[in-house]
Design a protein around this motif. Structure first.
Motif, PDB file in Angstrom:
ATOM      1  N   GLN A   1      49.786   5.250 111.870  1.00 48.32           N
ATOM      2  CA  GLN A   1      49.672   4.271 112.951  1.00 48.32           C
ATOM      3  C   GLN A   1      50.834   3.285 112.912  1.00 48.32           C
ATOM      4  OE1 GLN A   1      45.825   2.391 112.642  1.00 48.32           O
ATOM      5  NE2 GLN A   1      44.771   4.154 113.528  1.00 48.32           N
ATOM      6  N   THR A   2      51.349   2.959 114.104  1.00 48.91           N
ATOM      7  CA  THR A   2      52.392   1.940 114.214  1.00 48.91           C
ATOM      8  C   THR A   2      52.286   1.294 115.588  1.00 48.91           C
ATOM      9  OG1 THR A   2      54.755   1.495 113.898  1.00 48.91           O
ATOM     10  CG2 THR A   2      54.187   3.501 115.116  1.00 48.91           C
ATOM     11  N   PHE A   3      53.037   0.230 115.801  1.00 47.86           N
ATOM     12  CA  PHE A   3      52.875  -0.504 117.051  1.00 47.86           C
ATOM     13  C   PHE A   3      53.532   0.227 118.228  1.00 47.86           C
ATOM     14  CE2 PHE A   3      56.627  -2.071 114.850  1.00 47.86           C
ATOM     15  CZ  PHE A   3      57.607  -2.050 115.824  1.00 47.86           C
ATOM     16  N   LYS A   4      53.020  -0.040 119.419  1.00 46.80           N
ATOM     17  CA  LYS A   4      53.563   0.569 120.633  1.00 46.80           C
ATOM     18  C   LYS A   4      54.983   0.078 120.884  1.00 46.80           C
ATOM     19  CE  LYS A   4      49.156   1.117 123.099  1.00 46.80           C
ATOM     20  NZ  LYS A   4      48.397   0.761 124.320  1.00 46.80           N
ATOM     21  N   GLY A   5      55.736   0.893 121.651  1.00 45.00           N
ATOM     22  CA  GLY A   5      57.086   0.488 122.021  1.00 45.00           C
ATOM     23  C   GLY A   5      58.114   1.520 121.599  1.00 45.00           C
ATOM     24  N   THR A   6      59.368   1.109 121.607  1.00 47.37           N
ATOM     25  CA  THR A   6      60.474   2.015 121.308  1.00 47.37           C
ATOM     26  C   THR A   6      60.854   1.930 119.834  1.00 47.37           C
ATOM     27  OG1 THR A   6      61.327   1.686 123.553  1.00 47.37           O
ATOM     28  CG2 THR A   6      62.822   2.667 121.937  1.00 47.37           C
TER      29      THR A   6
ATOM     30  N   LYS B   1      63.287   3.861 116.538  1.00 40.08           N
ATOM     31  CA  LYS B   1      64.238   4.862 116.063  1.00 40.08           C
ATOM     32  C   LYS B   1      63.461   5.951 115.333  1.00 40.08           C
ATOM     33  CE  LYS B   1      68.188   1.763 115.362  1.00 40.08           C
ATOM     34  NZ  LYS B   1      69.134   1.209 114.346  1.00 40.08           N
ATOM     35  N   LEU B   2      63.789   7.200 115.636  1.00 37.05           N
ATOM     36  CA  LEU B   2      63.063   8.300 115.013  1.00 37.05           C
ATOM     37  C   LEU B   2      63.257   8.308 113.488  1.00 37.05           C
ATOM     38  CD1 LEU B   2      61.232  10.683 115.366  1.00 37.05           C
ATOM     39  CD2 LEU B   2      63.206  12.090 115.955  1.00 37.05           C
ATOM     40  N   VAL B   3      64.446   7.910 113.020  1.00 34.43           N
ATOM     41  CA  VAL B   3      64.658   7.874 111.557  1.00 34.43           C
ATOM     42  C   VAL B   3      63.708   6.887 110.898  1.00 34.43           C
ATOM     43  CG1 VAL B   3      67.062   8.651 111.540  1.00 34.43           C
ATOM     44  CG2 VAL B   3      66.558   6.226 111.852  1.00 34.43           C
ATOM     45  N   ASP B   4      63.416   5.774 111.577  1.00 36.59           N
ATOM     46  CA  ASP B   4      62.489   4.781 111.017  1.00 36.59           C
ATOM     47  C   ASP B   4      61.078   5.353 110.932  1.00 36.59           C
ATOM     48  OD1 ASP B   4      64.573   2.999 110.864  1.00 36.59           O
ATOM     49  OD2 ASP B   4      64.063   1.955 112.733  1.00 36.59           O
TER      50      ASP B   4
ATOM     51  N   VAL C   1      62.118   7.164 120.174  1.00 33.05           N
ATOM     52  CA  VAL C   1      60.828   7.630 120.703  1.00 33.05           C
ATOM     53  C   VAL C   1      60.114   6.445 121.349  1.00 33.05           C
ATOM     54  CG1 VAL C   1      60.474   9.596 119.181  1.00 33.05           C
ATOM     55  CG2 VAL C   1      59.794   7.344 118.401  1.00 33.05           C
ATOM     56  N   GLU C   2      59.541   6.706 122.510  1.00 27.34           N
ATOM     57  CA  GLU C   2      58.780   5.694 123.231  1.00 27.34           C
ATOM     58  C   GLU C   2      57.301   5.947 122.951  1.00 27.34           C
ATOM     59  OE1 GLU C   2      57.890   2.405 125.313  1.00 27.34           O
ATOM     60  OE2 GLU C   2      59.916   3.099 124.836  1.00 27.34           O
TER      61      GLU C   2
ATOM     62  N   ARG D   1      50.755  13.048 112.961  1.00 30.12           N
ATOM     63  CA  ARG D   1      50.471  12.593 114.316  1.00 30.12           C
ATOM     64  C   ARG D   1      50.640  11.057 114.324  1.00 30.12           C
ATOM     65  NH1 ARG D   1      48.315  15.757 117.811  1.00 30.12           N
ATOM     66  NH2 ARG D   1      47.210  16.991 116.229  1.00 30.12           N
ATOM     67  N   VAL D   2      51.584  10.593 115.124  1.00 29.05           N
ATOM     68  CA  VAL D   2      51.871   9.155 115.175  1.00 29.05           C
ATOM     69  C   VAL D   2      51.013   8.523 116.263  1.00 29.05           C
ATOM     70  CG1 VAL D   2      53.645   7.394 115.442  1.00 29.05           C
ATOM     71  CG2 VAL D   2      54.221   9.588 114.393  1.00 29.05           C
ATOM     72  N   ILE D   3      50.204   7.541 115.868  1.00 31.60           N
ATOM     73  CA  ILE D   3      49.261   6.904 116.794  1.00 31.60           C
ATOM     74  C   ILE D   3      49.729   5.479 117.093  1.00 31.60           C
ATOM     75  CG2 ILE D   3      46.849   6.293 117.193  1.00 31.60           C
ATOM     76  CD1 ILE D   3      47.219   9.264 116.681  1.00 31.60           C
ATOM     77  N   PRO D   4      50.048   5.141 118.337  1.00 29.88           N
ATOM     78  CA  PRO D   4      50.431   3.763 118.674  1.00 29.88           C
ATOM     79  C   PRO D   4      49.211   2.865 118.733  1.00 29.88           C
ATOM     80  CG  PRO D   4      50.464   5.133 120.654  1.00 29.88           C
ATOM     81  CD  PRO D   4      50.128   6.045 119.505  1.00 29.88           C
ATOM     82  N   VAL D   5      49.341   1.666 118.218  1.00 26.02           N
ATOM     83  CA  VAL D   5      48.203   0.724 118.211  1.00 26.02           C
ATOM     84  C   VAL D   5      48.644  -0.632 118.786  1.00 26.02           C
ATOM     85  CG1 VAL D   5      46.991   1.800 116.306  1.00 26.02           C
ATOM     86  CG2 VAL D   5      48.717   0.063 115.833  1.00 26.02           C
TER      87      VAL D   5
END
Length: 388
Positions: A321-326, A328-331, A367-368, A384-388
């Protein structure tokens, strides 16, 4: 007491060199349990299949009724074993050594019988010796003798740094055998100098010299360098069944027989009759079963076939899980622990080894995150990256 052919084959299977076989037979024929020693410095947090080579040999002796001395070199780890090194090892502090030692104690009993294994720490006697005792040990060996060993000789010739502590290391490891009165010591072929030092010091202390049994070094998944966490070519004891099976399916065909001989009880003679993929599946399933059980290993086979043969997504994909928005894919790759560092993330992206929702990603991609996305790295790693 005569040693049976079956017992002798079990004890000597896969060994590169024994000094000497005659001495070992004499010790075994006395009919009393022998003290079998293996020393491991806790310089990294996890055990891997490279360690399993010697641990399985310990288990073979243990199954035959011999006393196992699993020595954790908490004192010597702070010096650093120079064997096979082209440079000095980085210094570890006491906390790092102890944290690693705790992990070793937890993981080693996935191979050995806990009730029949004596775990010892060489700080118990090396700390007690004090500086005078260590000086006394040093008097028994010359600098010229130390510089005969290949790794020191090469570094000396190349005018590379050799610390005085490194010169002391083989003497301290050798004294471990005196303290334990070891009958047999196991080690890799790169440990020959240190193991023979144990024999010399035992003779000086009026002990019967230990037999030295050297096992081959196990190449890692790259098929070139020895298995090591620092090289990233390892299979860890605590890998999940799916990861363990998947990693083992990437072992080079030329190494399958060696892995089978050193890491399993499989009859190596049957492997040439199998198709290379069948041989690899047999090896991977056998090893996964050793650590996770037969039923779990069968599931790992099915999952591998589903993901790689049928190119489907795994049933259980870890989430991050990470915050919504744009971003960097490396991050994202580094934060989600799909890669150990951003540097490695850049490398994999530049090689085209990363996909986002089934599409190959580039090194500079962003990635957006407004909805969940699926990231795949290589053939085995998904998140699976989940925006929160």
């Amino acid at each position: 007491m005569t040693v049976s052919t079956e017992q002798w084959q079990k004890i000597t299977r896969g060994a590169s060199e024994i000094i000497s076989e005659k001495e070992l037979k004499v010790k075994l024929e006395k009919g009393k349990p022998l003290r079998i020693k293996l020393g491991v410095d806790p310089t990294a947090p996890d055990l891997h299949l490279g360690h399993l080579v010697a641990l399985r040999k310990l288990k073979a002796f243990q199954d035959l009724g011999h006393q196992i001395e699993f020595l954790i070199g908490d004192f010597t780890a702070r010096i650093g074993d120079p064997s096979g090194r082209s440079e000095s090892r980085p210094k570890l502090n006491a906390k790092q050594v102890w944290d690693h030692a705790k992990t070793y104690q937890e993981q080693v009993f996935r191979v050995l019988d806990k009730e029949k294994t004596h775990v010892v720490f060489n700080s118990a006697w090396l700390n007690a010796m004090g500086i005078e005792g260590i000086f006394d040990l040093q008097r028994r060996t010359s600098v010229a003798q130390m510089l005969k060993r290949a790794d020191f000789a090469k570094r000396f010739e190349d005018d590379q740094h050799i610390s005085l502590l490194e010169l002391v290391y083989p003497i301290l490891q050798g004294y471990d055998s005196v303290a334990l009165q070891a009958d047999v010591e196991l080690g890799g072929t790169d440990q020959k100098f240190n193991l023979l030092m144990g024999r010399e010091l035992q003779l000086e202390h009026a002990q019967e010299p230990q037999v030295v049994m050297m096992m081959p070094l196990l190449e890692g998944l790259d098929g070139v360098k020895k298995m090591s966490k620092s090289y990233g070519n390892y299979v860890a004891f605590n890998d999940s069944p799916t990861d363990m099976f998947g990693k083992l399916m990437s072992v080079p065909d030329a190494l399958v027989a060696k892995y089978a001989e050193l890491l399993t009880d499989l009859d190596v003679a049957v492997l040439p009759a199998l198709h290379p993929k069948e041989a690899k599946v047999l090896l991977a399933k056998t090893l996964t079963a050793q650590f996770h059980g037969q039923e779990t290993a069968e599931k790992a086979v099915s999952e591998f076939d589903r993901v790689f043969s049928k190119k489907e997504i795994p049933e259980h994909v870890p989430e991050f899980q990470t915050f919504k928005g744009t971003h960097k894919l490396v991050d994202i790759l580094a934060s989600a622990q799909l890669t150990p560092s951003k540097k490695e993330a850049h490398r994999l992206l530049s090689q085209g080894a990363v996909e986002v929702d089934g599409k190959r990603a580039g090194e500079k991609d962003m990635v957006e995150l407004q909805a969940p996305i699926l990231i795949q790295v290589g053939k085995r790693r998904f998140v699976r990256v989940i925006p929160v």
